[in-house]
Design a protein around this motif. Structure first.
Motif, PDB file in Angstrom:
ATOM      1  N   VAL A 111       0.837  -1.202   0.000  1.00 50.88           N
ATOM      2  CA  VAL A 111       0.000   0.000   0.000  1.00 50.88           C
ATOM      3  C   VAL A 111       0.868   1.247   0.000  1.00 50.88           C
ATOM      4  CG1 VAL A 111      -1.693   1.336   1.294  1.00 50.88           C
ATOM      5  CG2 VAL A 111      -1.975  -1.135   1.056  1.00 50.88           C
ATOM      6  N   GLN A 112       1.903   1.256   0.851  1.00 57.70           N
ATOM      7  CA  GLN A 112       2.755   2.434   0.927  1.00 57.70           C
ATOM      8  C   GLN A 112       3.554   2.632  -0.358  1.00 57.70           C
ATOM      9  OE1 GLN A 112       2.936   4.844   3.307  1.00 57.70           O
ATOM     10  NE2 GLN A 112       4.279   5.867   1.832  1.00 57.70           N
ATOM     11  N   ASN A 113       4.157   1.570  -0.855  1.00 59.71           N
ATOM     12  CA  ASN A 113       5.052   1.701  -2.006  1.00 59.71           C
ATOM     13  C   ASN A 113       4.317   1.864  -3.333  1.00 59.71           C
ATOM     14  OD1 ASN A 113       7.210   1.393  -0.258  1.00 59.71           O
ATOM     15  ND2 ASN A 113       7.411  -0.815  -0.614  1.00 59.71           N
ATOM     16  N   ALA A 114       3.202   1.168  -3.485  1.00 54.26           N
ATOM     17  CA  ALA A 114       2.526   1.152  -4.784  1.00 54.26           C
ATOM     18  C   ALA A 114       1.365   2.139  -4.883  1.00 54.26           C
ATOM     19  CB  ALA A 114       2.015  -0.264  -5.098  1.00 54.26           C
ATOM     20  N   ILE A 115       0.846   2.590  -3.738  1.00 53.36           N
ATOM     21  CA  ILE A 115      -0.342   3.457  -3.778  1.00 53.36           C
ATOM     22  C   ILE A 115      -0.088   4.799  -3.100  1.00 53.36           C
ATOM     23  CG2 ILE A 115      -2.769   3.667  -3.125  1.00 53.36           C
ATOM     24  CD1 ILE A 115      -2.958   0.608  -3.258  1.00 53.36           C
ATOM     25  N   LEU A 116       0.250   4.789  -1.817  1.00 55.80           N
ATOM     26  CA  LEU A 116       0.353   6.048  -1.078  1.00 55.80           C
ATOM     27  C   LEU A 116       1.575   6.865  -1.477  1.00 55.80           C
ATOM     28  CD1 LEU A 116      -0.720   4.899   2.501  1.00 55.80           C
ATOM     29  CD2 LEU A 116      -2.100   6.008   0.740  1.00 55.80           C
ATOM     30  N   GLY A 117       2.703   6.217  -1.711  1.00 57.08           N
ATOM     31  CA  GLY A 117       3.907   6.947  -2.116  1.00 57.08           C
ATOM     32  C   GLY A 117       3.726   7.684  -3.434  1.00 57.08           C
ATOM     33  N   PRO A 118       3.309   6.967  -4.502  1.00 59.88           N
ATOM     34  CA  PRO A 118       3.058   7.669  -5.772  1.00 59.88           C
ATOM     35  C   PRO A 118       1.975   8.737  -5.663  1.00 59.88           C
ATOM     36  CG  PRO A 118       3.264   5.311  -6.128  1.00 59.88           C
ATOM     37  CD  PRO A 118       3.230   5.512  -4.644  1.00 59.88           C
ATOM     38  N   LEU A 119       0.952   8.490  -4.829  1.00 62.05           N
ATOM     39  CA  LEU A 119      -0.097   9.493  -4.652  1.00 62.05           C
ATOM     40  C   LEU A 119       0.483  10.768  -4.040  1.00 62.05           C
ATOM     41  CD1 LEU A 119      -3.065  10.369  -4.681  1.00 62.05           C
ATOM     42  CD2 LEU A 119      -3.359   9.206  -2.479  1.00 62.05           C
ATOM     43  N   LYS A 120       1.346  10.646  -3.065  1.00 61.34           N
ATOM     44  CA  LYS A 120       1.977  11.824  -2.467  1.00 61.34           C
ATOM     45  C   LYS A 120       2.736  12.628  -3.509  1.00 61.34           C
ATOM     46  CE  LYS A 120       5.420  13.261   0.951  1.00 61.34           C
ATOM     47  NZ  LYS A 120       6.379  12.808   2.008  1.00 61.34           N
ATOM     48  N   ASP A 121       3.479  11.945  -4.376  1.00 62.49           N
ATOM     49  CA  ASP A 121       4.242  12.647  -5.413  1.00 62.49           C
ATOM     50  C   ASP A 121       3.316  13.401  -6.365  1.00 62.49           C
ATOM     51  OD1 ASP A 121       6.551  11.609  -4.290  1.00 62.49           O
ATOM     52  OD2 ASP A 121       6.692   9.943  -5.720  1.00 62.49           O
ATOM     53  N   ARG A 122       2.217  12.784  -6.745  1.00 61.92           N
ATOM     54  CA  ARG A 122       1.289  13.446  -7.664  1.00 61.92           C
ATOM     55  C   ARG A 122       0.616  14.642  -6.989  1.00 61.92           C
ATOM     56  NH1 ARG A 122       0.383   7.948  -9.201  1.00 61.92           N
ATOM     57  NH2 ARG A 122      -1.413   7.760  -7.800  1.00 61.92           N
ATOM     58  N   ARG A 123       0.252  14.479  -5.724  1.00 65.42           N
ATOM     59  CA  ARG A 123      -0.366  15.598  -4.998  1.00 65.42           C
ATOM     60  C   ARG A 123       0.630  16.742  -4.808  1.00 65.42           C
ATOM     61  NH1 ARG A 123      -4.857  14.980  -1.732  1.00 65.42           N
ATOM     62  NH2 ARG A 123      -3.835  15.953   0.086  1.00 65.42           N
ATOM     63  N   LYS A 124       1.873  16.414  -4.544  1.00 62.46           N
ATOM     64  CA  LYS A 124       2.902  17.456  -4.387  1.00 62.46           C
ATOM     65  C   LYS A 124       3.036  18.274  -5.666  1.00 62.46           C
ATOM     66  CE  LYS A 124       6.655  19.499  -2.674  1.00 62.46           C
ATOM     67  NZ  LYS A 124       7.187  20.155  -3.864  1.00 62.46           N
ATOM     68  N   ALA A 125       2.984  17.620  -6.824  1.00 64.98           N
ATOM     69  CA  ALA A 125       3.095  18.339  -8.091  1.00 64.98           C
ATOM     70  C   ALA A 125       1.923  19.307  -8.280  1.00 64.98           C
ATOM     71  CB  ALA A 125       3.159  17.344  -9.247  1.00 64.98           C
ATOM     72  N   ILE A 126       0.730  18.886  -7.892  1.00 58.96           N
ATOM     73  CA  ILE A 126      -0.437  19.765  -8.026  1.00 58.96           C
ATOM     74  C   ILE A 126      -0.364  20.918  -7.036  1.00 58.96           C
ATOM     75  CG2 ILE A 126      -2.917  19.896  -7.648  1.00 58.96           C
ATOM     76  CD1 ILE A 126      -3.261  17.329  -9.037  1.00 58.96           C
ATOM     77  N   ILE A 127       0.045  20.646  -5.806  1.00 60.60           N
ATOM     78  CA  ILE A 127       0.188  21.718  -4.822  1.00 60.60           C
ATOM     79  C   ILE A 127       1.177  22.765  -5.319  1.00 60.60           C
ATOM     80  CG2 ILE A 127       1.083  22.265  -2.523  1.00 60.60           C
ATOM     81  CD1 ILE A 127      -0.165  19.620  -1.567  1.00 60.60           C
ATOM     82  N   ASP A 128       2.267  22.319  -5.934  1.00 54.66           N
ATOM     83  CA  ASP A 128       3.234  23.259  -6.496  1.00 54.66           C
ATOM     84  C   ASP A 128       2.586  24.129  -7.569  1.00 54.66           C
ATOM     85  OD1 ASP A 128       5.169  22.237  -4.832  1.00 54.66           O
ATOM     86  OD2 ASP A 128       6.131  20.993  -6.367  1.00 54.66           O
ATOM     87  N   ARG A 129       1.757  23.525  -8.400  1.00 52.38           N
ATOM     88  CA  ARG A 129       1.090  24.299  -9.446  1.00 52.38           C
ATOM     89  C   ARG A 129       0.092  25.290  -8.841  1.00 52.38           C
ATOM     90  NH1 ARG A 129       0.709  19.311 -12.388  1.00 52.38           N
ATOM     91  NH2 ARG A 129      -1.557  19.234 -12.145  1.00 52.38           N
ATOM     92  N   ILE A 130      -0.633  24.855  -7.811  1.00 50.53           N
ATOM     93  CA  ILE A 130      -1.578  25.755  -7.142  1.00 50.53           C
ATOM     94  C   ILE A 130      -0.848  26.966  -6.570  1.00 50.53           C
ATOM     95  CG2 ILE A 130      -3.054  25.988  -5.100  1.00 50.53           C
ATOM     96  CD1 ILE A 130      -4.040  23.145  -5.640  1.00 50.53           C
ATOM     97  N   GLN A 131       0.272  26.730  -5.907  1.00 45.87           N
ATOM     98  CA  GLN A 131       1.039  27.833  -5.342  1.00 45.87           C
ATOM     99  C   GLN A 131       1.507  28.782  -6.435  1.00 45.87           C
ATOM    100  OE1 GLN A 131       3.830  25.217  -3.342  1.00 45.87           O
ATOM    101  NE2 GLN A 131       3.049  25.811  -1.317  1.00 45.87           N
ATOM    102  N   LEU A 132       1.955  28.220  -7.557  1.00 44.25           N
ATOM    103  CA  LEU A 132       2.421  29.043  -8.676  1.00 44.25           C
ATOM    104  C   LEU A 132       1.278  29.875  -9.248  1.00 44.25           C
ATOM    105  CD1 LEU A 132       4.738  29.805 -10.580  1.00 44.25           C
ATOM    106  CD2 LEU A 132       4.103  27.834 -11.999  1.00 44.25           C
ATOM    107  N   GLU A 133       0.112  29.264  -9.412  1.00 47.97           N
ATOM    108  CA  GLU A 133      -1.029  29.983  -9.988  1.00 47.97           C
ATOM    109  C   GLU A 133      -1.480  31.117  -9.079  1.00 47.97           C
ATOM    110  OE1 GLU A 133      -3.497  26.603 -10.397  1.00 47.97           O
ATOM    111  OE2 GLU A 133      -2.648  25.991 -12.329  1.00 47.97           O
ATOM    112  N   ILE A 134      -1.485  30.881  -7.766  1.00 45.77           N
ATOM    113  CA  ILE A 134      -1.873  31.933  -6.824  1.00 45.77           C
ATOM    114  C   ILE A 134      -0.888  33.093  -6.882  1.00 45.77           C
ATOM    115  CG2 ILE A 134      -2.089  32.488  -4.363  1.00 45.77           C
ATOM    116  CD1 ILE A 134      -3.219  29.670  -3.955  1.00 45.77           C
ATOM    117  N   ASN A 135       0.403  32.777  -6.868  1.00 46.18           N
ATOM    118  CA  ASN A 135       1.419  33.832  -6.873  1.00 46.18           C
ATOM    119  C   ASN A 135       1.425  34.608  -8.182  1.00 46.18           C
ATOM    120  OD1 ASN A 135       2.276  33.207  -4.257  1.00 46.18           O
ATOM    121  ND2 ASN A 135       3.795  31.722  -4.958  1.00 46.18           N
TER     122      ASN A 135
END
Length: 490
Positions: A111-135
């Motif tokens: 679960v951690q390696n195949a699901i939650l880890g990749p999900l964290k990476d994808r969410r981090k990329a979107i959060i970065d885009r959200i921060q960029l769009e706001i700024n």
């Protein structure tokens, strides 16, 4: 039944998950793999219990949308779109969780390696885009949003408390098994006999009735039917404008007949309405209730419907009472046109109950209200869903970045918080004729359930309600006058 198809792009396709261990109920709809499959592979009762308790039942992700505040108007569309993509990522991860039980049983780190880890990476990329769009739009993004990227797996024997933290305790994820229909919820623990609910025991921090014996005591009732025109979709025009299937569950609509993610304010203003008073083009919508009886609905193979675990017969209300009431502390002022209000939280099971505004009961037992259980009503009694909306407005905005901050609930004494002013409080009471489910040996037969995001497991606390004010000026003035004069109008 049909659905609202105006401006629909293409038919929604059923998502096929590679290696999905899914079955069809009556030939229709995707049904999630049994969360307890690995438990049944064990031989002793002790091992079955231990394995079931250790298994991850769902995915718990911090709600980034609730933490965003400073979003310039010109960036809100982009940010809402990114947040909707995050919801889809959680849905995809949950789908993978539910269909890889055998792999999970053989690998404690799967679960951690195949699901939650990749999900964290994808969410981090979107959060970065959200921060960029706001700024880029001139705002100041919160640098700490990155801390919200990581999600957790919630074991079946953990439940949520009011602070959004998980505690060991009563089995909230389920009693084991899937009631024979394959989907993840509801389970027996999600139901309560209404006779076992203590009168006047509901926590009423949210959803307080704004009106009382003093102040503005009038009412205005608008009759908009019970969705006789079969207007359904799985969009969310408020939270995910411009995003197909932004809700991941199906909504009932009454009032405005042009409700999908692509409807503009101009579309809403020019649309037909199911309300008897044609000056009320407001949109009132809520997740449908379904009877999980194997019925194949129109959306049995669609995203938002059976493809995301929302299966069974859609139950229309026998009655939908929509009423506006006043303030205990004085007069109310007019709502601005196109004011948007979301009440309740579709993610309360994982977010905690801070924004929950659920009230379930039975006719004849209205003094017994529950937030986190579906009521089992005696014969001849209807299931009731009642919602008292926020009725304090900031006086400036028709929406806010997290779709909540521009509105507030009344305080215990009926007054509005500082900086807010009282508007007519919307109260919606939905009554349903539902055969009472049977609970035996830890399982519930023929349960009913509210449509939900897949990872929310059809929990009753996730019930919510949405409203966009599209009354014309004359009608809104009538509503305010009736309420402030103490009259009952319609």
């Amino acid at each position: 039944m049909g659905r609202n198809t105006r401006k629909r792009r293409t038919p929604l396709a059923t998502k096929i998950v590679a290696g999905a261990a899914a079955l069809a109920v009556g030939g229709g709809g995707l049904v999630w793999a049994n969360f307890y499959a690995s438990a049944h592979e064990e031989h002793s009762g002790h091992n079955r219990t231990r394995s079931a308790a250790a298994q991850v039942a769902t995915i718990d992700c911090p709600d980034v949308g609730q933490e965003i505040r400073d979003v310039p108007d010109r960036a809100r569309g982009e940010v809402d779109g990114e947040l909707a993509t995050m919801d889809s990522q959680i849905t995809d991860a949950y789908q993978r969780l539910a269909t890889t039980r055998r792999a999970q049983a053989g690998d404690a780190q799967f679960v951690q390696n195949a699901i939650l880890g990749p999900l964290k990476d994808r969410r981090k990329a979107i959060i970065d885009r959200i921060q960029l769009e706001i700024n880029r739009a001139g705002g100041k993004a919160d640098d700490n949003l990155d801390q919200l990227a990581e999600c957790q797996g919630r074991p079946a024997d953990q439940m949520q408390n009011g602070d959004g933290q998980m505690d060991d305790g009563q089995n909230q994820g389920g009693n084991g098994g899937d009631n024979g229909n394959g989907v993840a919820g509801p389970v027996a623990d999600d139901f309560v006999d209404i006779n076992d609910v203590q009168p006047n025991s509901r926590d009423s921090r949210n959803g307080l009735a704004a009106n009382g014996d003093g102040g503005s005591t009038g009412t205005f009732t608008t009759d908009c039917g019970v969705n006789e025109n079969n207007v359904f979709n799985s969009d969310n025009l408020i939270a995910a404008p411009g995003v197909d299937n932004g809700a991941h569950h199906t909504h009932d609509y009454v009032g405005n007949q042009d409700n999908d993610a692509f409807s503009s304010d101009e579309d809403l203003a020019n649309a037909d309405t199911s309300c008897q008073n044609q000056g009320d083009r407001s949109t009132y919508y809520w997740p449908v209730l379904r009877l999980q009886d194997g019925t194949q609905e129109f959306d049995a193979n669609d995203q938002g419907g059976g493809a995301e675990g929302n299966i069974g017969k859609i139950l229309k209300p026998a009655e939908a009472r929509i009423q506006f009431v006043g303030s205990r502390q004085g007069d109310v002022v007019a709502m601005p046109k196109f004011l948007r209000i979301i009440t309740g939280d579709a993610k309360s099971f994982t977010n905690g109950d801070a924004n929950a505004n659920t009230s379930w009961s039975c006719s004849g037992f209205e003094d017994r209200q529950v937030t986190d259980k579906y009521p089992l009503c005696p014969e001849g009694s209807q299931v009731l869903r009642t919602t008292n909306f926020q009725s304090c407005w900031d006086g400036q905005n028709i929406d806010s970045a997290n779709h909540r901050d521009h509105m507030a609930f009344v305080q215990e004494d009926g007054s509005c918080p500082n900086g807010f002013q009282a508007i007519p409080q919307l109260q919606i009471r939905l009554a349903y004729d539902i055969p009472t489910p049977t609970v035996e040996n830890g399982q519930v037969q023929n349960p009913y359930a509210v449509d939900s995001f897949p990872e929310q497991l059809h929990k009753p606390i996730t019930d919510h309600n949405d409203f966009i004010n599209v009354m014309d000026e004359n009608l809104m003035n009538k509503v305010v006058d009736c309420i402030n004069r103490g009259e009952d109008c319609q």
